[in-house]
Design an enzyme around this catalytic site. Structure first.
Site, PDB file in Angstrom:
ATOM      1  N   GLU A 284       0.806  -1.228   0.000  1.00 10.18           N
ATOM      2  CA  GLU A 284       0.000   0.000   0.000  1.00 10.18           C
ATOM      3  C   GLU A 284       0.835   1.271   0.000  1.00 10.18           C
ATOM      4  OE1 GLU A 284      -2.483  -3.217   1.930  1.00 10.18           O
ATOM      5  OE2 GLU A 284      -0.417  -2.497   2.077  1.00 10.18           O
ATOM      6  N   ASP A 326      24.199  21.843 -24.477  1.00 11.46           N
ATOM      7  CA  ASP A 326      24.478  23.100 -25.139  1.00 11.46           C
ATOM      8  C   ASP A 326      25.915  23.506 -24.817  1.00 11.46           C
ATOM      9  OD1 ASP A 326      24.064  25.412 -26.563  1.00 11.46           O
ATOM     10  OD2 ASP A 326      23.008  26.456 -24.957  1.00 11.46           O
ATOM     11  N   ASN A 672       5.697  -8.713   1.159  1.00 11.84           N
ATOM     12  CA  ASN A 672       4.363  -9.051   0.662  1.00 11.84           C
ATOM     13  C   ASN A 672       4.266 -10.500   0.194  1.00 11.84           C
ATOM     14  OD1 ASN A 672       4.445  -5.782  -0.189  1.00 11.84           O
ATOM     15  ND2 ASN A 672       2.529  -6.526   0.675  1.00 11.84           N
ATOM     16  N   ASP A 703       6.414  -0.401   5.361  1.00 14.54           N
ATOM     17  CA  ASP A 703       6.274   0.533   4.240  1.00 14.54           C
ATOM     18  C   ASP A 703       6.406   1.968   4.714  1.00 14.54           C
ATOM     19  OD1 ASP A 703       5.468  -1.876   3.263  1.00 14.54           O
ATOM     20  OD2 ASP A 703       3.637  -1.146   2.298  1.00 14.54           O
TER      21      ASP A 703
END
Length: 861
Positions: A284, A326, A672, A703
């Site tokens: 999540e 550049d 998980n 998490d």
């Protein structure tokens, strides 16, 4: 007209536009306004704020999270649903703010427009709102004006225009009504002026040939409107991960729920198990942690002079394998500097970068050097603070050599002058009875009959003239801009300056390379990143600068690019080091050719002409000091110091941030996978272990603070020793899969063994067994966290924020065991012996994790 205005005589252009030198009439203007519309940049094609907000939720991972929230509500777990919703909304708001700012690039083009223009109409000269200009209008331009539309010059008087924002030219361009060849590049079309550029000196009259979207700036606006925002590899990979996880959740639920029902499990219990699996399968916090980690990187990069406008660009830098940069102001200092003087065979090096090999040091050149510098001060209309860049460079050189500029001018007041003109190519000033002249060497030498030597003025013989010309060529080969100085005594008035001059010497000036750039380019190249110069400057200047920086000297000019088809250009771009005399279209084609070869390209730029390339690049990098607002708004990153070395540091930071993202994606997914395996296998045995609220708590602890603190991990010492990462490899690569599978299997086996041990044959999950499995799993995740960091060469004690986050998470875990919060989580307090058992579990898993880490490291080599 089929022929281009810049190649036609001025009278023919006026005639073809059905205009006159005294201007259009009111009726003609009204008819043309109806036909051509306003002289304005049409916005069009932009996204509304609502569209931008909705787009933030168009992600597979977000959809899966929303589905999980819906399942949680259906199963009566409102707290779980609220936690997921908060994460989704916070991520969406942050993304909206970033994307809304990016939509400003087209609006910035409109702000370039001149508010008013001086125009001839109905035979008289008047100021009007510039949006009212039409093709065929006759406009009058003076110093300080912004050119209101594209136009063909009819008359000029010492007209110079700063076109840096459009063409990349570092100095103002002299303009003339004389036609130029059809194939002349935009930067060299002296007979034209273009909308949005600035008049720096002189006066001009032009007939308007293009207005609004039919101007060069309008063409750039169309390209910007048609350009889709590029996506970074990480964005695509997270979307793919979301789709995979979503499919996995559907498959698991489709398998488990019916299986449990067939085994006689109650429908509610089967539904709760399915929700637990969905929660277990989805990290999540991943979108929020990625966003916040990128934001942390943004803050660090800002302190290093790189302002990030679009968060995913930070990570995208880690995959860049070509930088198109550049020249002016990025590789060079962005200002003209006198580096060499020449007085009758004596070369004086004024710049520390100049080698002394060609310098002839003589004691008797002091007076001639001083005279050369005095002429450059007195025959000069600028000051150190303001004026023409070339003249300012001359003043700066005199100041460095100790001349009192103000005092010299006060004691030698100007009594006459011949202004510079593009046709004359020289200017002169009179100070009482002596005149000083400076100008183009090839012109000025023709007005001289003597040359100043150590023994005084001597005749300018053919042999001496050839030495002057040879020196001019040698200076030019080193990309120096050369000016000559001369004087004449007994001057009655300014008309006497046309001949009879005494040649004094030459000044050679250049926009020199930044001192730190050569080393930065060497480090970038060592990191496997190709560096290519893309500039509007001429071939000789570009090649000389590139050579001095170690870039290589294989050059492809804009005119050659136009003659190549896309396939041939794609085959050649890899071997080219320098692209010179490039137009906006050339830059986009170079970029696309590199991308078609499979390169991830960072493109730098500062002008309006660079905006399409910046927006199309994988990472667009604009200059913050001299860059236009258009370029900044079209870019992903803005350099606050316009320095190439800052790009190199940003790439290093980007690679470090990707390392950190890899670490916490590996960390979260391994958790998980273990959660899913444990819940799935336990459910087949008739136990609902780790219910949804505990899984959400585990995910919050892992998490949350610890995973976020990974974003503060320092950049590994070896990050610029590695080649750029292959975006096709994906963030979930073989080493990560090995880590996820290996550690997931170890965790699953050990935790299930702990579950059965603590259940001691009980027919249903007990609060004690649930607490032991719950707590052991949390502790194992903290052990694995440090193993994951070790895999990316991160020293164990290098991140105090991580130590604090782990400590905080442990305190929170203890709170759900030993405070009244335990009734919401279904836990009970643990005894000392229980902690001893958990310690044994950790002792068994740690060496297994390390062994898996060793195998993963070998897999990554």
């Amino acid at each position: 007209m089929s022929e281009k205005p810049h190649e036609l005589p001025a009278e023919r252009v006026v005639s073809s536009l059905e205009s006159r030198t005294d201007g259009l009439t009111g009726d003609e203007v009204r008819r043309r306004r109806e036909a051509y519309g306003e002289n304005d940049i049409v916005r069009g094609g932009g996204r509304s704020p609502v569209d931008i907000l909705v787009a933030q939720f168009n992600s597979a991972l977000i959809w899966v999270l929303l589905a999980a929230a819906g399942l949680s509500i259906w199963a009566g777990h409102a707290v779980d649903a609220i936690l997921i919703a908060i994460i989704v909304v916070a991520n969406g708001v942050f993304g909206f703010v970033q994307d809304y700012r990016a939509e400003r690039s087209l609006e910035s083009l409109r702000e370039l427009a001149a508010p008013t223009a001086t125009v001839r109409r109905d035979g008289e000269e008047r100021p009007i709102d510039a949006t009212g200009l039409v093709p065929g209008d006759i406009v009058v331009l003076r110093g300080g004006d912004v050119v209101p539309a594209d136009g063909r010059l009819l008359e000029t008087a010492d007209l110079e225009v700063d076109e840096a924002s459009l063409t990349g030219e570092s100095v103002p361009v002299s303009k003339s009504p004389s036609p130029v060849e059809s194939a002349t590049p935009l930067a060299e079309r002296a007979s034209m002026v273009y909308k949005g550029t600035s008049v720096t000196r002189g006066k001009g009259v032009a007939v308007v040939t293009g207005t609004g979207m039919e101007t060069e700036v309008g063409g750039i606006a169309r390209e910007l409107a048609a350009t889709e925002a590029t996506r970074t590899p990480l964005q695509d990979e997270l979307d793919e991960l979301g789709r995979t996880l979503g499919l996995g959740v559907i498959v698991l639920s489709a398998l488990v729920a019916p299986l449990l029902l067939l085994r006689g499990t109650a429908a509610v219990q089967a539904a709760l198990t399915a929700v637990s699996l969905a929660v277990a399968a989805i990290p999540e916090g991943l979108p929020a942690v990625v966003t916040l980690t990128l934001a942390l990187g943004v803050r660090k990069m800002s302190a290093e002079n790189a302002l990030v406008r679009r968060l995913p660009a930070v990570e995208a830098l880690g995959a860049v394998d070509v930088i198109c940069t550049d020249k002016t102001g990025t590789l060079t200092q962005g200002q003209m500097t006198v580096s060499r003087l020449w007085v009758n065979d004596a070369v004086i090096a004024l710049d520390s970068r100049e080698t002394d090999g060609d310098a002839v040091e003589r004691e008797d050149i002091g007076d001639r050097e001083n005279l050369l510098l005095e002429i450059s001060v007195l025959c000069n209309d600028s000051t150190l603070e303001d004026g023409d860049p070339t003249e300012q460079a001359l003043l700066a050189a005199a100041d460095r050599r100790g001349l009192d500029i103000d005092g010299l001018r006060d004691s030698n007041p100007r009594t006459g002058e011949v202004p510079f003109s593009s046709e004359r190519k020289w200017m002169g000033t009179v100070h009482d009875d002596i005149g000083y002249v400076k100008g183009a060497p090839e012109v000025l030498v023709e007005h001289c009959d003597r040359i100043l030597t150590a023994d005084g003025p001597k005749p300018l013989t053919d042999e001496r003239r050839e030495r002057v010309e040879a020196t001019v060529r040698a200076f030019g080969d080193d990309a120096l801009r050369v000016l000559a100085m001369a004087y004449r005594e007994a001057v009655a008035d300014a008309d006497d300056l046309a001949d009879g001059l005494t040649f004094v010497g030459l000044t050679g000036m250049i926009d020199p390379p930044r001192e730190e750039v050569a080393d930065a380019i060497a480090r970038t190249t060592h990191a496997g990143i190709g560096v290519k110069m893309v500039t509007g400057d001429n071939v000789r200047t570009a090649r000389a600068i590139a050579d001095s920086l170690g870039l290589g000297t294989a050059v492809l000019e804009g005119g050659e690019i136009e003659r190549l088809d896309d396939e041939t250009l794609r085959d050649r771009v890899d071997s080219v080091d320098v692209f010179a005399r490039t137009s906006p279209e050339h830059k986009v084609r170079i970029l696309q050719a590199l991308q078609k070869r499979g390169n991830d390209v960072a493109m730098t730029g500062d002008g309006v002409n660079d905006a399409p390339a910046l927006k199309n690049a994988d990472v667009g990098v604009a200059m913050g000091v001299r860059g236009t607002e258009v370029a900044r708004q079209a870019s992903d990153i803005v350099l606050l110091d316009d320095d190439y070395a800052t790009i190199e540091r940003a790439v290093e930071r980007g690679r470090g941030i990707f390392d950190n993202i890899w670490k916490f994606v590996a960390y979260l997914l391994s958790a998980n996978v273990a959660e899913v395996a444990i819940v799935f296998l336990a459910s087949l045995s008739g136990y609902l272990i780790l219910p949804a609220v505990q899984l959400l708590w585990i995910n919050l602890l892992t998490d949350g603070l610890p995973a976020l603190a990974l974003g503060a991990d320092p950049v590994s010492d070896d990050v610029m020793e590695r080649p750029p990462r292959d975006p096709d490899r994906g963030i979930v690569d073989r080493p990560m899969l090995g880590l996820i599978g290996g550690t997931g299997a170890v965790t699953t086996v050990v935790v299930l063994a702990l579950m059965f041990y603590t259940l001691a044959g009980a027919p249903a999950v007990t609060a004690y067994a649930l607490t032991m499995v719950f707590t052991a799993f949390v502790c194992l995740e903290f052990v694995k966290l440090y193993v994951v960091r070790w895999l990316r060469e991160t020293p164990t004690l290098s991140n105090p924020w991580l130590a604090a986050a782990v400590a905080s998470s442990i305190v929170l875990q203890l709170a759900v065991l030993y405070t009244p919060l335990n009734r919401y989580f279904g836990t009970v307090p643990l005894e000392v012996a229980d902690w001893g058992l958990i310690g044994l579990v950790l002792a068994l898993c740690l060496p297994a994790y390390v062994a898996i880490g060793v195998l993963v490291r070998r897999m990554d080599r």
